[in-house]
Every structure is written in structure tokens, then in C-alpha cells.
Design an enzyme around this catalytic site. Structure first.
Site, mmCIF file in Angstrom:
data_model
loop_
_atom_site.group_PDB
_atom_site.id
_atom_site.type_symbol
_atom_site.label_atom_id
_atom_site.label_comp_id
_atom_site.label_asym_id
_atom_site.label_seq_id
_atom_site.Cartn_x
_atom_site.Cartn_y
_atom_site.Cartn_z
ATOM 1 C CB ALA A 9 -26.859 -22.873 5.137
ATOM 2 N NE ARG A 15 -18.075 -24.782 -6.898
ATOM 3 C CZ ARG A 15 -18.294 -23.471 -6.962
ATOM 4 N NH1 ARG A 15 -17.426 -22.694 -7.589
ATOM 5 N NH2 ARG A 15 -19.360 -22.926 -6.402
ATOM 6 C CG ASN A 227 -17.053 -21.702 -3.971
ATOM 7 O OD1 ASN A 227 -18.035 -21.651 -3.229
ATOM 8 N ND2 ASN A 227 -16.668 -20.690 -4.712
ATOM 9 C CG ASN A 376 5.345 -43.866 44.306
ATOM 10 O OD1 ASN A 376 5.730 -42.842 43.752
ATOM 11 N ND2 ASN A 376 5.781 -45.069 43.983
ATOM 12 N NE ARG A 439 7.297 -60.952 45.811
ATOM 13 C CZ ARG A 439 7.866 -59.810 46.119
ATOM 14 N NH1 ARG A 439 7.630 -58.748 45.394
ATOM 15 N NH2 ARG A 439 8.667 -59.713 47.149
#
Ligand code: UD1
Ligand code: CA
Length: 464
Positions: A9, A15, A227, A376, A439
Site C-alpha cells: 500500500a 493514474r 489503477n 403537538n 403576540r
């Protein structure tokens, strides 16, 4: 007899035209070297030596815990690479498997067969060969009129006649260990590439009258040497088809095996249905009876039983039995969706836990959140977990009802059974059983619309 293994290795893999060492390029989600390592472990080597060189540290870090790495400073050829293993293996009796790190498709069973063949024939060297349709680029096996192996000739050194030979060298061999190192000292660099060819030891043995043999693979595919990236894609295709076949034989339905991209270490229980164009990566596990539809990508996801994942992405998260996800949901790392949770369209979840039967059906972001069961989460809910610097936690209890389009500014706690009114910006903790409204009040001005330009009473016929 004792087995050893040498894995080559050290090469750059010119390539491949890559910054990454060739043997670290992946096939089915694992570096090629890892595939080779796993196959070679089928012969239970007492010692495995990996020859590293180009980008040695990177390669070493993959195998150093399971193999001894030796550094080849200059890549002078495969023969030179094997010879430097002498410092570790030189004095040992037994047989040595030599295998290249760029042949990821060779199966462990074939290596076992190769060793058995070598031992039972009392060979000094046995080459693993294959019959290629197009042998270009491989070393050719030259035999005499009695069909005995004489030598291996490399592509670049082969005569016109030798180039016609279709039996190729897979780059895998078994040698008598001591004899291997003796023979390597006799090879030279008198060849087209000016390298020490490992393949030349075959001629050396032959001249000394030693017994050399070849064990031919039935399936050429196993011998594929990578390769360049064309061969890498081919290896991927072959490996993917093998993996798909294994899963189908284990009871998994693949609607379109060609486009099921399932990496090597993925585990799938029987009666799972995987549609086409699905990627299952890393250490993903899927429990029985689950379904994953087209376009889904699962990375290191642990999916329970009877889960339905519809066109969604799940990363490094746990999804328990009976959960439904998607379409178009993104479950990011560190999340846990408990039993029968539902996560719907355009919902993103990050590092959050959703308790059993909790639902987040639409257009929501939940980050750094812990949410109880039966809660929820209304459409368009956003946990504001980030102030540009730090990340903050949101805790939501059981049976909570988060009204649609709630903005939950973390750090924040919402107690059990609380409700937030739709459209609220919640900045303070909400106690158990409370209603939080964040709000401004609506003001209705009667008749006022008549004074605005859009109103019919304001449309005068100016263009007459
Ligand atoms: C080699 C064989 C060829 C065979 C083919 C199969 C030789 C001379 N030729 O050719 O007969 O058909 O494999 O795939 O062996 N390496 C090192 N150090 C070096 C040189 C190479 O560790 O100095 C490693 C590479 O990283 C690679 C392996 O050895 O993993 C094979 O080298 P490569 O250059 O790919 O050999 P091939 O030309 O494919
Ligand atoms: Ca090669």
C-alpha cells in the site's frame, strides 16, 4: 502451518490523479485497503505487515491498530516493497500471502482456497490468476507446453505473442515465507519500468527447479485491480451488486437493486423495503418491516421496526419503532425520535429528542430541544436556539400544544399540557397547564378599508 500476510500500500497511484493515496479511495463506503485487510483476515494471519510509503501517515492511521506498518521510503517496485517486510517476517516458518491494496474485490473465501491449494500442492509459490476478456495492463501468466507456469510478464515487457495471453496475474500470491525473501534478493530492475518486480520471483523459483503453481479464480471480477477512476467506478458497481444480492437473499426487498447504494457495513433486517435511488451509508441499521422510499439518504442512522422514511435525510440519529418521517424531512446528528413519532414535510430536527407519539408535521425547525410525549408541534414552529454565538436548549413537556408559527426563544421551558397561542413569540418559560400568548392584539377599524386605494369606492373612471 502458520500464515502471514503482506499488504502492498505504498504506491501513489499516479493514474488516480488524486491527492488521496490510491488505497484510501473508497468502494462501497470503505477504503480499498480496508476491503483487502478484511479479506486477508480470512486466512487468520499470525502477523500482517502493511507496506506504506506515499502519504504514509494517512494510510498508517487506517491499519496501524490491526497490522504492523513498514515504511517504504522510495517506491522502487512491488518486489522491493515485499523485501522490506523481511525485517519483520524474515526468520519465520510458514506461508505468506502477498496482496495488493488496490484489489478490493478479492474475497476471503478465495484467499482461503488459494492457501489450501498452495499447501496441498506443496508449492513454493502459488499465483492467484484469472481469465480476462481484456487482459490489457495486467501481468500475463506464461505457461509451457505442459501447462506449467514459467513466469509472469508485465504488460510493458510483453512480446506480441505474450500480449495475446488472457490468463492474468491478480497481484495476489502465496509463498513459502523464507524462500520468498531469498528469491527477492535475486531480482533486478532490467525491465521496461526499471523497477523491482515481485512477479520476477516466479522465474527465479522456476530456474531453481522449485514447484510453482497457479490457482485460477472462476470469476474475473474478483481480480479487478484499481489503477484509475474508471476501474474504481467498476469496482463500486461490482461491490454494490454483491451487497444488494446479499441483502435480497437475507429477505430485503430492493425495488431497483442497481440504484440502491448500500455501503458495506449497513445492516438491514428481513422484510424491509428499499426503493430505488436510496443511499444507505456508514453504520446505518434498519429494523424489520421498515420502508425507505426513493430519494432518501441515511447516514449512520439507527432505524427501528416498521418505520417509514419518505424521501428524507437522516444522519447519525436514532429512530424508534413505528416512526414516520417525511417527505422532505432532515433529521440531523444527535437526534432521537421515540416510538411512533411523526415528522412531516419540510421539518428539520437537530440534536433533539422527541418523545413517543409526538408530532411535528409541517415546516418546522427543532434544534437542541427535548420534547416529551404526545406533544403537538404546530406548523411553522421554530426553536430559536442560536444567538450568533452560543446554542441554547428548549425543553417542552408532555401533552403540550405548540400553536402554529410559534417562535420559541431558547433557553426556554414549556411545562406539561401547556399551550402556546398560534403566532406567538415565546421568550419566557411557560408553566404547566398554562396558556401563553405572545403576540400583539388585533385592532379592527370599522369602515377604514373604504379609504384605501384598492377599495371599489376609490376606483374613479379617469380613463373615459
Ligand atoms: C501489479 C503486478 C501485475 C498484476 C497487477 C494486478 C507487478 C510488477 N505487477 O501491476 O503483474 O497483474 O498488479 O493488479 O507486481 N506498491 C508498493 N510499493 C512499490 C510499488 C507498488 O507498495 O514500490 C503497491 C501499490 O501501492 C499497489 C500494489 O503495490 O497497491 C501494486 O502496484 P501497482 O503499481 O498498482 O502494480 P500494477 O502495475 O497494477
Ligand atoms: Ca495495480
Amino acid at each position: 502451518m502458520t500464515n502471514y500476510a503482506i499488504i502492498l500500500a505504498a504506491g501513489k497511484g499516479t493514474r488516480m490523479k488524486s491527492d488521496l493515496p490510491k488505497v484510501l479511495h473508497q468502494v462501497a463506503g470503505l477504503p480499498m485497503l480496508e476491503h483487502v485487510f478484511r479479506s486477508s483476515s480470512a486466512i487468520s494471519p499470525q502477523e500482517t505487515v502493511t507496506i506504506v510509503g506515499h502519504r504514509a501517515d494517512q494510510v498508517r492511521s487506517l491499519v496501524e491498530d490491526k497490522s504492523q506498518c513498514i515504511y517504504q521510503a522510495e517506491q522502487l517496485g512491488t518486489g522491493h516493497a515485499v523485501l522490506i517486510a523481511e525485517e519483520v517476517l524474515g526468520d519465520l516458518d510458514g506461508q505468506t500471502l502477498v496482496i495488493a491494496g488496490d484489489t478490493p474485490l478479492i474475497k476471503g473465501e478465495s484467499l482461503k482456497d488459494l492457501i489450501d491449494f498452495h499447501v496441498s500442492h506443496k508449492n513454493v509459490a502459488t499465483i492467484l490468476t484469472a481469465q480476462a476478456q481484456d487482459p490489457f495492463g495486467y501481468g500475463r501468466i506464461v505457461r509451457n507446453e505442459r501447462d506449467e507456469v514459467l513466469k509472469i510478464v508485465e504488460q510493458k515487457d510483453a512480446s506480441d505473442f505474450e500480449q495475446q495471453i488472457k490468463e492474468i496475474n491478480t497481484g495476489t500470491y502465496v509463498f513459502d515465507n523464507r524462500r520468498l525473501f531469498e528469491a527477492l534478493k535475486k531480482i533486478n530492475t532490467n525491465n521496461a519500468q526499471g523497477e523491482y518486480y515481485l512477479t520476477d520471483v516466479i522465474g527465479v523459483f522456476k530456474e531453481a527447479g522449485d514447484k510453482v503453481g497457479a490457482y485460477k479464480l472462476r470469476d474475473f471480477d474478483e481480480s479487478l485491480g484499481v489503477n484509475d477512476r474508471v476501474a474504481l467506478a467498476k469496482a463500486e458497481e461490482i461491490m454494490r451488486s454483491r451487497i444488494a444480492t446479499e441483502h435480497m437473499l437475507n429477505g430485503v426487498s430492493l425495488l431497483d437493486p442497481k440504484t440502491a447504494y448500500i455501503e458495506r457495513d449497513v445492516e438491514i433486517a428481513p422484510d424491509v423495503l428499499i426503493e430505488g435511488n436510496v443511499s444507505l451509508k456508514g453504520k446505518t441499521k434498519i429494523g424489520a418491516g421498515s420502508q425507505v422510499t426513493s430519494g432518501s439518504v441515511l447516514v449512520d442512522a439507527h432505524i427501528g421496526e416498521r418505520v417509514v422514511v419518505t424521501q428524507s435525510m437522516i444522519e447519525d440519529s436514532r429512530v424508534d419503532d413505528g416512526v414516520t418521517i417525511g417527505p422532505y424531512a432532515h433529521v440531523r446528528p444527535g437526534s432521537h425520535l421515540k416510538k411512533e413519532v411523526h415528522v412531516g414535510n419540510f421539518v428539520e430536527i437537530k440534536q433533539s429528542t422527541l418523545g413517543e407519539r409526538t408530532k411535528a408535521g409541517h415546516l418546522t425547525y427543532l434544534g437542541n430541544s427535548t420534547i416529551g410525549q404526545d406533544t403537538n408541534i404546530g406548523a411553522g414552529t421554530i426553536t430559536v436556539n442560536y444567538d450568533g454565538k452560543g446554542k441554547f436548549e428548549t425543553k417542552i413537556g408532555d401533552g403540550v400544544f405548540i400553536g402554529s408559527h410559534s417562535t420559541l426563544i431558547a433557553p426556554l421551558e414549556v411545562g406539561d399540557h401547556a399551550i402556546t397561542a398560534a403566532g406567538s413569540v415565546i421568550t419566557e418559560n411557560v408553566a404547566k397547564d398554562s396558556l401563553a400568548i405572545g403576540r400583539s392584539r388585533q385592532v379592527n377599524k370599522e369602515g377604514y378599508a373604504k379609504r384605501l386605494p384598492h377599495h371599489p369606492e376609490q376606483q374613479h373612471d379617469e380613463e373615459v
